[in-house]
Each structure stands twice: as structure tokens, then as C-alpha cells.
Motif scaffolding. Structure first.
Motif: not given
Length: 451
Positions: A399-400, A393-394, A363-364, A405-409
Motif C-alpha cells: 500500500f505504501d 513483505i507485508s 517496491l517504492k 488508498k483504494d488498492l486491493r492486495v
């Protein structure tokens, strides 16, 4: 020649079956499930299995060969019977090579852009009435089938995928084609379930470069440092032709490509697609199309299916569907849309759907990939993670990884659909990136939400 396909329902397999049927071969096949459009296309030609499932009794000594699809399992009962009878068993790419031994093989490889570059080459050839055989990974305007095989054509253009050939042949597909003319668009780590380290992935491209026929031609993207190093290190006696992004500019939501005859408007856009165009031009020139004729033809190229495919356009809103899922593709596609529409809000929605994209360790790699968008959304299905037998995965991990910061999941398809329905679409561009469908989203329905 009598051929039997094990796992005939896959996109590549059913297209090969149709092409060989057209060529006069007697084709039978099996599969445990067949989805549209494969089902209808096979049925129209009388090739749809009467029953779904695996039937060893279909495998008889009068078959000339069995072609094994990637989605068949190693313990498939029809495969076991074929081995017992000592029938020739081919993977999809092996059989394509058998069909092209006497032709000039043009193979388009790379982690990204393969389908688009192959499509551009075929569009140019078709425009100038140059008949070639081919295999491409997307439906193209003006072409009925994604595979075309003849006795008489001199060239065959093959999309060279680096994924495995079959359950019993663990070699990457593009290692089997032995190209006379090859193109590599770039290298960005993918398929981590097969190549768990970047070095292992890189090695597959080194092998591909060495597989080019001695005296052959390699066209490559010199702006990719990993690729450039591999090409420079290779001792294979081939001709090496680098290419790079051509000069272009964007004016009033139109991309203008700089050519010797002046600025030319093109339908494709974004640095990555203009880079693809430059590579396709080189290959076409090696196939006998001069530069002027290439530019004449490419002006009418609209793009390949699901590659920045425009599915809605109104006075105020544009919606694109794109196959992008790997980090490099997501970043390039998002940047391209924002560059093309600088005066509009770009809403970029990415579904994490593949094995690699749903892997917590991978993911990174997505860091900053959605930064060009004004609003960024990530959707993934916890059920898909479980189905692929991966560690859960959470949302926090998402987000990380994306570092925005403003990402919607979203993990619920109904909530994601509601988000899309409630969007104020005036002066916006919606970009939907996925190799799936966001848990069942009907893309045609989007048209009804935009006035």
C-alpha cells in the motif's frame, strides 16, 4: 558439428537447439526439468533427453562445443566434465555471435519494448519477403521458431537482453553481439539482484553503446533523458539517429497513426508502443525498407505474444494479458489501456513475481504506476518471496509503495481468482500484468466468466 546443450529446456535454449538442428548440426542436451511448450517441441524433433538430470558421461571428446544455459548452476557435473576435457564452452549469446560473425548484426536493446520492436521489424521483413536470421523473445504469428539461423541471409536481428550470459559468464548478453546497427528504447532500472544500483545498471548501456562497430548506427529514443545523455557522452565513432513518439490520436477505441499518406489505423496502441513503432521504422529503413513500405506492412502487425495480447473480446468486455512487471512497463501499459478505452472502467491487476519486484527496497519504484486504472489490484505470493530468499513483505508495504488508498492486495491465489470471477464485466477492460500466472490462474478459464 556436434553440440551439447546444458539446460536445454529454457525457452531461449530450446529454440536455439531447434534452429541449429534445422541447420544440420547434431544436437544433444540435458536438463533436470523441462516444461511445456519446450518439452513437446524438443520431442517432435527427437531432441528431448531420454532421462531428466545431469549425466557427465554425455560429455565426450567428440563434441565440438558445449552451450551453457543461464539456469545451469556453476557446480553442474556436465559443466565440470566439459572443463576437464577442455572443450569449448559457449554461453547462449556467445554462440549466437559465432553464428553471425559474417552477417550484419541488428541488435535491439533497452529496458522495455525490446521484444515488441524486434517483432515489428521481423513482421515488416516477412511481409515484404525479405529473409533475415533472428532471435526474438516471444512467439510471433507467421513464425514457427523464435530463433532462425542460415548460411545465406545477410542480416541477423537479435533481441539484446541486458541480463547475464551464463553462470560462468557474468557479462550482460547484449555486450557480446557487437552490433552494426543498434537500437536502444530507453533505460529504467531493473535486475537489482545483479545491478544493485542504478549507476551500475546505467553502466551496462554505456558499455553496449561503445560495443557498436565503428562506423555503425545507433537508433535511440531521445525522449529518455538518461539514454540521451549516454549517447551524447559517447565518443564511439558511430552514426546516431534519434526518434520520438509519432503523432497519433485515439478515436472510438481505435488508434490512428499520422503518416505522410494520412491517418492510418494500427492494432498496437499506447504512447510506448507508438514510440516502439517509430524506432522499428528507423531500423527497417537502415535495412533497406522505405517509409511507405514500412507503413504498408505495420498496419497488419497484431503484436507479440503476452505484449498487450487480447485474450477475450466481447461486445462489452476486453481482457488483455501483458508481460509488464517493471515499474516503467506497468505505468506505460496501464496508461495505454485507459487512453485506448476512455469510456470504460479499467481494472488493472499486477502480479509481483520477479526478484526485483518482490524486493522491499525496490517496491517504492512502483509509486503511481497503477494510477491510470479505475481499479487497481496487486497480487504476490509470500511463498515466492521466501523461495527467492528475500525479506518478507507485508500488505502494508505494498500500500505504501503504490501510494494508492483504494488498492486491493491479494496473497492467496484462490481469493484473487474469486475476485476475478465475481467482477461485473459490463463496459470494463481487464488488464492482467505478470511474468507469472498469479499462483496458478488458468487464463483460458476467464472466457467462461464473461458473458
Amino acid at each position: 558439428m556436434r553440440l551439447h546443450f546444458i539446460a536445454i529446456g529454457g525457452s531461449a535454449m530450446h529454440n536455439l537447439a531447434l534452429a541449429l538442428h534445422e541447420k544440420g548440426y547434431k544436437i544433444t542436451g540435458s536438463d533436470d526439468v523441462i516444461y511445456e511448450p519446450s518439452k513437446t517441441r524438443l520431442n517432435n524433433k527427437g531432441l528431448l533427453p531420454k532421462q531428466f538430470g545431469w549425466f557427465p558421461e554425455k560429455i565426450t571428446k567428440d563434441l565440438d562445443a558445449v552451450i551453457l544455459g543461464m539456469h545451469a548452476r556453476e557446480d553442474n557435473p556436465e559443466l565440470a566434465r566439459a572443463k576437464e576435457l577442455e572443450l569449448p564452452i559457449y554461453s547462449y549469446p556467445e554462440f549466437l555471435f559465432e553464428q553471425s560473425k559474417e552477417k550484419t548484426r541488428v541488435v535491439i536493446g533497452g529496458s522495455h519494448g525490446k521484444t515488441t520492436i524486434t517483432s515489428m521489424i521481423l513482421h515488416v521483413m516477412n511481409y515484404h519477403h525479405k529473409n533475415v536470421d533472428f532471435m526474438v523473445g516471444a512467439q510471433l504469428e507467421g513464425f514457427e521458431n523464435m530463433v532462425h539461423l542460415t548460411q545465406e541471409n545477410d542480416f541477423i536481428v537479435l533481441e539484446g537482453d541486458e541480463y547475464l550470459s551464463s553462470p560462468v559468464d557474468r557479462r550482460p548478453k547484449f555486450h557480446l553481439y557487437k552490433p552494426n546497427i543498434a537500437l536502444l528504447s530507453g533505460i529504467a532500472w531493473d535486475h537489482i539482484n545483479v545491478f544493485p544500483t542504478f549507476e551500475e545498471y546505467l553502466e551496462q548501456f554505456r558499455i553496449f553503446i561503445d560495443s557498436i562497430v565503428k562506423g555503425g548506427i545507433l537508433v535511440y529514443n531521445e525522449e529518455d533523458e538518461h539514454l540521451k545523455r549516454l549517447v551524447e557522452e559517447s565518443t564511439n565513432p558511430i552514426r546516431k539517429h534519434p526518434y520520438k513518439t509519432p503523432h497519433y490520436r485515439v478515436e472510438e477505441e481505435m488508434t490512428l497513426l499520422q503518416t505522410p499518406e494520412g491517418d492510418m489505423p494500427v492494432s498496437v496502441f499506447g504512447e510506448h508502443n507508438l514510440q516502439n513503432l517509430a524506432g522499428a521504422k528507423w531500423v527497417c529503413q537502415h535495412m533497406g525498407i522505405d517509409e511507405e513500405d514500412f507503413y504498408e506492412a505495420i498496419g497488419s502487425f497484431k503484436g507479440a505474444s503476452k505484449r498487450l495480447e487480447k485474450i477475450v473480446e466481447t461486445k462489452n468486455t476486453v481482457v488483455f494479458k501483458d508481460f509488464a512487471h517493471s515499474p516503467s512497463k506497468v505505468m506505460a501499459t496501464t496508461k495505454a489501456v485507459k487512453e485506448q478505452y476512455p469510456g470504460r472502467q479499467v481494472v488493472a491487476c499486477l502480479e509481483l513475481h520477479t526478484y526485483s519486484s518482490l524486493n522491499a527496497d525496490f517496491l517504492k519504484q512502483y509509486k503511481s504506476s497503477l494510477d491510470a486504472a479505475d481499479e487497481a489490484v496487486v497480487f504476490f505470493s509470500p511463498e515466492a518471496v521466501e523461495h527467492k530468499r528475500l525479506e518478507p513483505i507485508s500488505k502494508e508495504q505494498i500500500f505504501d509503495a503504490f501510494a494508492r488508498k483504494d488498492l486491493r492486495v491479494y496473497t492467496n491465489p484462490l481469493e484473487f481468482k474469486a475476485y476475478l470471477q465475481e467482477q461485473p464485466y459490463a463496459q470494463k477492460v481487464l488488464l492482467l500484468m505478470s511474468s507469472g500466472n498469479y499462483g496458478g490462474l488458468d487464463f483460458d478459464e476467464i472466457k467462461n466468466w464473461i458473458s
